[in-house]
Design a protein around this motif. Structure first.
Motif, short mmCIF file in Angstrom:
data_model
loop_
_atom_site.label_atom_id
_atom_site.label_comp_id
_atom_site.label_asym_id
_atom_site.label_seq_id
_atom_site.Cartn_x
_atom_site.Cartn_y
_atom_site.Cartn_z
N GLY A 68 -7.26 4.84 -2.42
CA GLY A 68 -6.42 5.80 -3.13
C GLY A 68 -5.59 6.69 -2.21
N VAL A 69 -5.76 6.58 -0.93
CA VAL A 69 -4.97 7.43 0.00
C VAL A 69 -3.75 6.65 0.48
N ARG A 70 -2.58 7.32 0.47
CA ARG A 70 -1.37 6.66 0.93
C ARG A 70 -1.34 6.65 2.47
N SER B 261 0.83 -1.22 0.00
CA SER B 261 0.00 0.00 0.00
C SER B 261 0.86 1.26 0.00
N ASN C 254 -3.73 8.29 9.24
CA ASN C 254 -4.52 9.27 8.47
C ASN C 254 -5.70 8.56 7.80
N VAL D 51 -7.63 2.92 5.45
CA VAL D 51 -7.52 4.24 4.82
C VAL D 51 -8.52 4.29 3.66
N PRO D 52 -8.99 5.48 3.30
CA PRO D 52 -9.91 5.55 2.15
C PRO D 52 -9.18 5.09 0.89
#
Ligand code: ADP
Length: 402
Positions: free
Chosen positions: A314-316, A276, A337, A311-312
């Protein structure tokens, strides 16, 4: 006509009365003491020593009997002061938790005034300040009588408290026994479930390999679902067994280097982390805590794994691990985050199998946080969470410093 009182309001009334008595007795005795000390004229009259003979005269100025009395009175006086100071300190430190704390203060004053009567005994060996000695005794008498009456009134409440403590201790032991039995049961069941499950998995695999090409597409799809479900069940049973192991095994607590634990935990999530492109930062150097290295690594692997996972799309994932000094303890936080957790679910997610999302969105068994909670409790630590939807989560654990 007097209103009828049931036993509960009767005992509440007694408690209020006892509290008031202790409080007013305490105030009256303190007032008298303050009056004596604050009024120089009164004090001068009281310390007039020319009307009577000092006790040393009665003792025929015999140094041995004087030493005997003076030493004993001084020791008693200082011990009384020490006892009442300790009581005062105890009430000050834990006034919210101590029941009947007025009673403790009344006891303190009663004991300290008793101490003063002994100091007066020492003084009157050489100077006949009997008026002052008498008034000190009056203060002591007020404090003693108020304490005695208040204590008598409190007896039913104290007895009720003792029996309540006994009952809750019995309940605690019963609960512990049932809990142990349940854990043993869960272990046996999950252990025994594995064998038939392996057979199902093996047969499904054999069916796919040997007859897969001859099966209709629909049948192949069913077979794939059986394989997938049994694999998921296997993971769940494995996690459940892990949870049982954390609950039941003996673990030694010792000084553990957090830097070593974090390095190990990071290595264990390396594959997921790479997949990820997660940025996991450990703000070291971290110090040592009293813990069990295996349990602590397991805790950190679970927390880091979740921080990367939730995480949502597409979010790193950006994860920070940092320590804070909390006096005798060290707080280790894992901040992410991610998607965050609504406040109403923050208590539930620590239960076994409790999940907030579907398997397709975020895969998992719902046992990770239950293991974290159990492991932290077994290390005599604390666990907490600060989170809000869309604003990431910060899971923390607190452990004693080594
Ligand atoms: P699993 O990760 O296998 O689903 P856990 O017991 O570790 O099970 O977590 C329980 C649930 O708590 C998760 O399904 C998820 O909904 C929520 N959760 C745990 N950690 C986080 C996190 N860092 N951010 C958002 N939600 C989380």
């Amino acid at each position: 006509m007097l209103p009828m009182m049931d036993s509960h309001s009767n005992s509440s009334f007694r408690l209020i009365l006892a509290n008031r008595l202790a409080r007013y007795g305490l105030l009256l005795a303190a007032l008298l003491l303050a009056l004596l000390l604050a009024s120089p004229g009164l004090l001068r009259g009281l310390v007039r020593a020319d009307q009577f003979m000092p006790h040393a005269t009665c003792y025929l100025r015999n140094p041995r009997i004087i030493a005997l009395h003076v030493t004993s009175d001084l020791l008693i006086g200082f011990a009384y002061v020490a006892i009442s100071s300790t009581l005062g300190w105890l009430v000050y430190r834990s006034r919210r938790e101590i029941p009947f704390h007025w009673m403790f203060l009344a006891f303190g004053l009663f004991i300290i005034t008793c101490g003063f009567t002994h100091f007066m005994e020492v003084w009157t060996v050489w100077q006949a300040v009997y008026w002052l000695a008498g008034w000190v005794k009056v203060v002591c008498a007020i404090a003693s009588v108020a304490t005695a009456i208040a204590l008598y009134r409190l007896v039913p409440r104290i007895l009720a408290l003792i029996s309540a403590i006994k009952i809750s201790e019995e309940r605690r032991v019963k609960l512990q026994t049932v809990n142990n039995e349940l854990e043993a049961f869960a272990y046996t069941v999950s252990h025994d479930l594995r064998a038939p499950l392996r057979a199902v998995q093996g047969m499904a695999c054999a069916l796919t390999e040997d007859f897969g090409s001859r099966l209709e597409p629909g049948a192949r799809e069913y077979l794939a679902q059986i394989t997938d479900a049994s694999r998921r069940m296997d993971v769940m049973i494995r996690d459940l067994l892990e949870y049982s192991r954390v609950s039941r095994s003996e673990f030694e607590l010792k000084s553990v280097d957090l830097d070593v634990v974090m390095a190990e935990a990071k290595a264990m999530i390396e594959a997921d982390s790479k997949q990820s492109s997660a940025d996991v930062r450990v703000e070291g150097p971290l110090s040592n805590v009293v813990a069990n290295p295996t349990l602590l690594t397991q805790v950190m692997v679970n927390l880091l794994g979740n921080a990367i996972k939730f995480v949502p799309p597409g979010v790193r994932p950006m994860v920070r691990v940092f320590a804070q000094d909390k006096g005798n303890h060290l707080r280790l936080s894992v901040k992410d985050n991610g998607i965050g957790i609504p406040p109403e679910y923050q208590g539930r997610i620590f239960h076994v199998f409790e999940r907030l999302h579907s398997q397709s969105k975020y895969p998992g068994t719902g046992i990770g946080l239950a293991i974290v909670q159990k492991a932290v409790a077994r290390m005599k630590g604390e666990l907490g969470l600060e989170s809000a939807p869309g604003q990431g989560s910060c899971f923390w654990i607190e452990l004693p410093k080594a």
